[in-house]
Each structure stands twice: as C-alpha cells, then as structure tokens.
Write a protein that holds these residues in place. Structure first.
Motif, PDB file in Angstrom:
ATOM      1  N   GLU A   1      30.878 -28.365   1.191  1.00 31.58           N
ATOM      2  CA  GLU A   1      30.074 -27.241   0.732  1.00 31.58           C
ATOM      3  C   GLU A   1      28.761 -27.260   1.500  1.00 31.58           C
ATOM      4  O   GLU A   1      28.159 -28.315   1.698  1.00 31.58           O
TER       5      GLU A   1
ATOM      6  N   LYS B   1      28.377 -22.480  -0.059  1.00 35.97           N
ATOM      7  CA  LYS B   1      29.641 -21.965   0.505  1.00 35.97           C
ATOM      8  C   LYS B   1      30.634 -23.108   0.640  1.00 35.97           C
ATOM      9  O   LYS B   1      30.325 -24.145   1.218  1.00 35.97           O
ATOM     10  N   LYS B   2      31.829 -22.918   0.108  1.00 36.37           N
ATOM     11  CA  LYS B   2      32.891 -23.913   0.226  1.00 36.37           C
ATOM     12  C   LYS B   2      33.506 -23.845   1.623  1.00 36.37           C
ATOM     13  O   LYS B   2      33.577 -22.778   2.234  1.00 36.37           O
TER      14      LYS B   2
END
Length: 115
Positions: free
Chosen positions: A23, A27-28
């Motif tokens: 991450e 945001k992954k």
C-alpha cells in the motif's frame, strides 16, 4: 514494508531504505520504494506496471521535457532517485549529479535503472 536494502546514515549523508510495500498513500498494489524516513518516500515503482509513473512530480517533468523538446537527446539532471525520468527516455543520454553513490547503486540493483 519488506526491507530489501538499508543504507545507514553517514557523515553528511542521510540513510535510506529500499523496500516493497502493498500500500502506498492509501492505494493498494505492489510497490517498491526508496524512502529517506518514515514519511518521506522519494521514489516508487509499481511492480505490476513498471512503465507507470507513480508520482506527479516526475510526470510533470516528463511532460515539460516532451512539450519543450520533441527530440530529446541530452539531459543534465540533479538527483538520480530511482531513475524514473531517465527510464522514460531510453534514447536520450542522461548525465546526472548525485551526491550519494549508494542511491545510484540501489537504483541500478532494485529499480533496474541504467545509469
């Protein structure tokens, strides 16, 4: 973070870490980062899409270079980081001023940057 490389602080030089994270700023994904402190990520590579420019500031520099120099041949840049800008222009010759050789070596090894 899964640490791949850690450079300790030396006289006149900050330490830094290269590592993989799942991450980045909420945001992954699968990212490799060059990080100077717990909060200062200098560069990031999207391991699932290495051509993607993750951060806005290199995108802006690339845009300016493309807009102002349609046939980019030679570039002098200050600071190497992970080599994002040079990697985007494989046909151009880059000369880079970097104070810390460890940054360049880490960039070559962990971010596939050609110096």
């Amino acid at each position: 973070m899964r640490v791949l490389y850690e450079a300790a602080s030396e006289e006149g030089r900050d330490g830094f870490v290269v590592g993989d994270v799942n991450e980045l700023f909420g945001k992954k994904g699968n990212f490799r980062v060059l990080q100077f402190s717990d909060t200062l990520v200098q560069g990031a590579l999207d391991l699932d899409d290495p051509q993607r420019i993750v951060f806005e500031y290199p995108r802006a520099i690339i845009h300016l270079l493309e807009h102002n120099h349609s046939r980019l041949e030679r570039v002098f840049q200050i600071g190497h980081g992970i080599g994002t800008i040079a990697r985007h222009f494989p046909g151009a010759r880059f000369k880079t001023a970097e104070l810390d050789k460890r940054i360049v070596l880490a960039s070559e090894r962990y971010f596939e940057s050609a110096v």
